[in-house]
Design an enzyme around this catalytic site. Structure first.
Site, mmCIF file in Angstrom:
data_model
loop_
_atom_site.group_PDB
_atom_site.id
_atom_site.type_symbol
_atom_site.label_atom_id
_atom_site.label_comp_id
_atom_site.label_asym_id
_atom_site.label_seq_id
_atom_site.Cartn_x
_atom_site.Cartn_y
_atom_site.Cartn_z
ATOM 1 N N SER A 232 7.193 5.429 2.481
ATOM 2 C CA SER A 232 8.005 4.216 2.585
ATOM 3 C C SER A 232 8.675 3.800 1.272
ATOM 4 O O SER A 232 9.842 3.390 1.297
ATOM 5 C CB SER A 232 7.160 3.070 3.149
ATOM 6 O OG SER A 232 5.971 2.890 2.417
ATOM 7 N N HIS B 201 0.868 -1.180 0.000
ATOM 8 C CA HIS B 201 0.000 0.000 0.000
ATOM 9 C C HIS B 201 0.903 1.229 0.000
ATOM 10 O O HIS B 201 1.062 1.919 1.009
ATOM 11 C CB HIS B 201 -0.927 -0.001 1.217
ATOM 12 C CG HIS B 201 -1.880 -1.149 1.265
ATOM 13 N ND1 HIS B 201 -1.501 -2.439 1.595
ATOM 14 C CD2 HIS B 201 -3.220 -1.220 1.022
ATOM 15 C CE1 HIS B 201 -2.546 -3.236 1.554
ATOM 16 N NE2 HIS B 201 -3.604 -2.525 1.210
ATOM 17 N N ASP C 166 0.812 -2.007 4.873
ATOM 18 C CA ASP C 166 0.440 -0.768 5.565
ATOM 19 C C ASP C 166 -0.889 -0.261 5.018
ATOM 20 O O ASP C 166 -0.955 0.771 4.363
ATOM 21 C CB ASP C 166 1.561 0.260 5.356
ATOM 22 C CG ASP C 166 1.228 1.621 5.925
ATOM 23 O OD1 ASP C 166 0.437 1.689 6.889
ATOM 24 O OD2 ASP C 166 1.762 2.630 5.400
#
Length: 288
Positions: A101, A41, A170
């Site tokens: 991320s 995600h 996530d």
């Protein structure tokens, strides 16, 4: 799905998630063999902390901005210093931005490592492709992240199978507790295809007691060990807001707690309100 991480980028949950993510990636990179990183995600990769969305919530001010003011890298525990330096490197090129991320991972990749970043929303996926453009180690997939768990594992690069994988899960938890069932089903299927993969699963904490069923089911997964690192910036006595968050590691690198534990108390002190807390919980200890 209507979730936009831009409203929450750089908040206390991002801080914990990214401190742990980089610590795990660093631990895996102590070996020369290549690593496949799957971000299920991924979001848009980089966020403007000066945007109307970020300004509307002010969450970054209570997260990364507060941490940078309270804890210069030279005074920070090693895992926090690693994270602060990674954020600073991005901000030196894009002032006022915050790396998601996939960008943090991309900046940490070695030549032999690979990243597959999945994002379902077209606008976010397009932005992510622009952020990672030109890096042959990184591939963006506009697709459902849970479906990618089964489709992209075991990992291959140029037809050659890679022996190690780090999977970041996530999700936005728009479905609240129902998300846990979908998440666990996807992880169980992925472990069936690649049982040695390391999973890093982020989860929100409102009332911590409500997480007990999730922990029990996670501990029952076919993994060698499982550990949860949690940071609560306020007491978990309100179900109406996110009081903290955790990172659940499945098949974590050996002695990863020695890297992460020293970071938790300083993070709680820097970011927390009265009643802030932290904890490390082994749901399943590795057999000797």
């Amino acid at each position: 799905m209507n979730y936009r991480h831009a409203f929450h980028a750089g908040n206390h949950a991002d801080v914990l998630k990214h401190v742990v993510l980089l610590a795990v990636l660093d631990a895996l990179q102590r070996k020369d063999a290549g690593i496949f990183v799957l971000d299920t995600h991924a979001g848009r990769g980089r966020y403007d902390l000066g945007s109307d969305q970020a300004g509307r919530t002010g969450e970054a001010e209570a997260g990364i901005v507060r941490l940078q003011a309270a804890m210069p890298p030279g005074a920070a525990p090693a895992a926090v210093r690693r994270y602060l330096e990674a954020v600073a490197a991005v901000q030196s090129l894009e002032p006022g931005s915050y790396p998601g991320s996939p960008l943090l991972v991309a900046d940490a990749l070695r030549d032999q490592d690979r990243l597959a970043a999945c994002e379902l929303l077209p606008e976010e996926a397009t932005a992510l492709k622009a952020v990672l453009a030109g890096d042959p180690r990184c591939h963006v997939h506009q697709r459902d992240g849970y479906a990618a768990l089964a489709a992209l594992l075991p990992p291959r690069d140029g037809g050659q199978r890679l022996g190690r994988a780090l999977v970041l899960v996530d999700p936005p938890y728009e479905a609240q507790d129902a998300e846990f069932a979908t998440l666990l089903a996807g992880v169980r299927a992925a472990l069936g295809k690649f049982p040695q993969a390391v999973f890093a699963i982020w989860y929100p904490i409102k009332r911590r007691a409500t997480l007990m069923p999730f922990f029990r089911k996670a501990a029952a997964l076919p993994v060698k060990s499982a550990v949860a690192f949690e940071l609560l910036v306020r007491p978990d006595d309100s179900p109406l807001r996110m009081n903290g968050s955790g990172m659940l590691l499945l098949n974590p690198p050996w002695q990863i707690e020695k890297a992460i534990d020293p970071a938790l108390k300083p993070l709680a002190q820097a970011l927390g309100e009265t009643g802030a807390s932290w904890r490390t919980t082994w749901l399943k200890a590795a057999e000797n």
